[in-house]
Scaffold this active site. Structure first.
Site, PDB file in Angstrom:
ATOM      1  N   GLY A   1      -8.836  -2.681 -15.669  1.00  0.00           N
ATOM      2  CA  GLY A   1      -9.954  -3.217 -16.174  1.00  0.00           C
ATOM      3  C   GLY A   1      -9.792  -4.857 -16.489  1.00  0.00           C
ATOM      4  O   GLY A   1     -10.248  -5.454 -17.387  1.00  0.00           O
TER       5      GLY A   1
ATOM      6  N   ASN B   1     -13.739   4.722  -5.428  1.00  0.00           N
ATOM      7  CA  ASN B   1     -13.383   4.911  -4.279  1.00  0.00           C
ATOM      8  C   ASN B   1     -12.828   6.123  -3.964  1.00  0.00           C
ATOM      9  O   ASN B   1     -12.342   6.726  -4.873  1.00  0.00           O
ATOM     10  CB  ASN B   1     -11.953   3.658  -3.906  1.00  0.00           C
ATOM     11  CG  ASN B   1     -10.830   4.054  -4.492  1.00  0.00           C
ATOM     12  OD1 ASN B   1     -10.192   4.668  -3.727  1.00  0.00           O
ATOM     13  ND2 ASN B   1     -10.369   3.577  -5.652  1.00  0.00           N
TER      14      ASN B   1
ATOM     15  N   LYS C   1       0.911  -1.123  -0.071  1.00  0.00           N
ATOM     16  CA  LYS C   1      -0.047   0.137   0.107  1.00  0.00           C
ATOM     17  C   LYS C   1       0.631   1.121  -0.063  1.00  0.00           C
ATOM     18  O   LYS C   1       1.809   1.355   0.731  1.00  0.00           O
ATOM     19  CB  LYS C   1      -0.947  -0.101   1.152  1.00  0.00           C
ATOM     20  CG  LYS C   1      -1.688   1.126   1.564  1.00  0.00           C
ATOM     21  CD  LYS C   1      -2.904   1.624   0.564  1.00  0.00           C
ATOM     22  CE  LYS C   1      -3.538   2.713   0.472  1.00  0.00           C
ATOM     23  NZ  LYS C   1      -4.483   2.999  -0.496  1.00  0.00           N
ATOM     24  N   SER C   2       0.604   2.226  -0.727  1.00  0.00           N
ATOM     25  CA  SER C   2       1.174   3.491  -0.946  1.00  0.00           C
ATOM     26  C   SER C   2       1.437   3.965   0.572  1.00  0.00           C
ATOM     27  O   SER C   2       0.374   4.410   1.196  1.00  0.00           O
ATOM     28  CB  SER C   2       0.842   4.554  -1.663  1.00  0.00           C
ATOM     29  OG  SER C   2       0.745   3.887  -3.015  1.00  0.00           O
TER      30      SER C   2
ATOM     31  N   CYS D   1      -2.218   9.417  -6.794  1.00  0.00           N
ATOM     32  CA  CYS D   1      -3.560   9.383  -5.948  1.00  0.00           C
ATOM     33  C   CYS D   1      -4.513  10.550  -6.051  1.00  0.00           C
ATOM     34  O   CYS D   1      -4.272  11.692  -5.851  1.00  0.00           O
ATOM     35  CB  CYS D   1      -3.197   9.274  -4.499  1.00  0.00           C
ATOM     36  SG  CYS D   1      -4.638   9.338  -3.376  1.00  0.00           S
TER      37      CYS D   1
ATOM     38  N   VAL E   1      -2.482   2.007 -15.471  1.00  0.00           N
ATOM     39  CA  VAL E   1      -2.809   3.401 -14.904  1.00  0.00           C
ATOM     40  C   VAL E   1      -3.410   3.233 -13.360  1.00  0.00           C
ATOM     41  O   VAL E   1      -3.856   2.121 -13.197  1.00  0.00           O
ATOM     42  CB  VAL E   1      -4.039   4.116 -15.751  1.00  0.00           C
ATOM     43  CG1 VAL E   1      -3.486   4.453 -17.265  1.00  0.00           C
ATOM     44  CG2 VAL E   1      -5.335   3.124 -15.861  1.00  0.00           C
TER      45      VAL E   1
HETATM   46  C1  DHB Z   1      -5.465   5.799  -2.789  1.00  0.00           C
HETATM   47  C2  DHB Z   1      -5.836   5.672  -4.080  1.00  0.00           C
HETATM   48  C3  DHB Z   1      -5.249   5.699  -5.184  1.00  0.00           C
HETATM   49  O1  DHB Z   1      -5.611   5.516  -6.656  1.00  0.00           O
HETATM   50  C4  DHB Z   1      -3.846   5.620  -5.040  1.00  0.00           C
HETATM   51  O2  DHB Z   1      -3.156   5.873  -6.026  1.00  0.00           O
HETATM   52  C5  DHB Z   1      -3.442   5.904  -3.874  1.00  0.00           C
HETATM   53  C6  DHB Z   1      -4.130   5.921  -2.636  1.00  0.00           C
HETATM   54  C7  DHB Z   1      -6.340   6.096  -1.928  1.00  0.00           C
HETATM   55  O3  DHB Z   1      -7.406   6.803  -1.854  1.00  0.00           O
HETATM   56  O4  DHB Z   1      -6.057   5.577  -0.734  1.00  0.00           O
END
Ligand code: DHB
Length: 315
Positions: free
Chosen positions: A250, A71, A45-46, A130, A192
């Site tokens: 996709g 989301n 997770k980022s 994000c 993407v």
């Molecule tokens: C989130 C959504 C994303 O598309 C992303 O790249 C990083 C974080 C998020 O809302 O947590």
């Protein structure tokens, strides 16, 4: 099929991995991907510098068709130390990519410096896209900032870096981002991220389906396939060959994986449909892909990767 693929110093035996954000926030989830049959890699997770709770619930919505999502998570994550500890100290079965993000340029640079100081030598993904933090634009839609940030990072960083890009929708933008990225020794691009700021309405209540941001959120799933393929194709045609591509967007069937390969993807990640089906999806997709290879008598990935045909070419 021999799926053997290399990006920088990492070797992959399967093509599929989890898309960033999906099933990768906790060690428990990450371990399920590590051990999922058919999975070739794991994305964390980022991570921000500090842990974050993210946006209020509901913040993730699956359409009734079970193939699409929207989301506005808002970067809930356990902080860079947690994910750095995971990649440094856990027994990893698969190549694992450490995804980093930041709410400011300073935070991103500080995160990369911390990773460098830790001695971590694996792949890092810089999330430049994000769409869900209120008031924070997607960095990679700002070409000058993206160029400046990469220039700054590469002034001190010599490791293996990929970037997660948002979808682009204009040929001039494909030209522009590729020209910037080609200036740097990037290991790969991941195209993407979710298609930012869609809006879904519940027909029974006339209300949006997400709490944060007035219901605006990033779109994923089958609905973004054409956009994802266009981005993978456009980037493959423009980036120098040393920059590999992770195709994302996709993917719900083996055919979708095959199409990403045709457009030039080296690996393919799965987001929405992984959230819907769970980690058993990797084996299903690989089995479906194998069936297509068998039917088309394809014996090597080289026969498929980047081999998309134009309409005036022979079938
Ligand atoms: C989130 C959504 C994303 O598309 C992303 O790249 C990083 C974080 C998020 O809302 O947590």
């Amino acid at each position: 099929m021999n799926y053997s693929t290399t990006i920088a110093n990492e070797h992959f035996d399967h093509l599929l991995l989890n898309a960033g954000g999906i099933f990768c926030e906790t060690v428990d989830q990450l371990e399920k991907i590590q051990h999922a049959p058919g999975a070739g890699a794991v994305m964390t997770k980022s991570a921000t510098a500090e842990k974050r709770a993210g946006n209020p619930n509901p913040r993730y919505f699956t359409y009734p068709d079970h193939h699409n999502t929207i989301n506005a998570m808002g970067l809930p994550n356990l902080g860079i130390d947690y994910y750095l500890d995971y990649v440094l100290h856990h027994q990893l079965t698969l190549p694992t990519i450490l995804s980093v993000v930041g709410l400011s340029e300073e935070e991103i640079v500080a995160n990369v410096k911390k990773i460098r100081a830790s001695g971590y030598d694996g792949l890092i993904e810089l999330n430049l896209s994000c769409p869900n933090v209120p008031g924070k634009p997607q960095i990679a839609y700002d070409f000058d900032t993206t160029d400046h940030l990469l220039d700054r990072i590469y002034s001190f960083f010599t490791g293996h870096l990929g970037v997660k890009l948002p979808p682009y929708f204009d040929m001039a933008h494909f030209d522009r981002i590729a020209k910037i990225l080609n200036q740097y020794p990037l290991a790969y691009v991941n195209a993407v991220n979710s298609v930012g700021n869609g809006l879904v309405i519940d027909p029974e209540t006339d209300r949006v389906v997400l709490m944060a941001k007035g219901g605006f959120g990033g779109l994923g799933g089958a609905q973004i396939k054409a956009t994802a393929l266009a981005n993978v194709r456009a980037l493959r045609l423009r980036l120098k060959p040393e920059i590999k591509i992770i195709g994302t967007g996709g993917v719900t069937t083996g055919r979708d994986v095959y199409d990403h390969l045709l457009c030039g993807a080296d690996l393919v990640s799965v987001g929405s449909q992984l959230a819907i089906e769970g980690p058993s999806i990797f084996q299903r997709l690989e089995d479906e892909l194998e069936a297509i290879f068998a039917e088309k008598h394809i014996e090597s990935l080289d026969q498929v990767r980047g081999k998309l045909k134009r309409l005036d070419e022979a079938e």
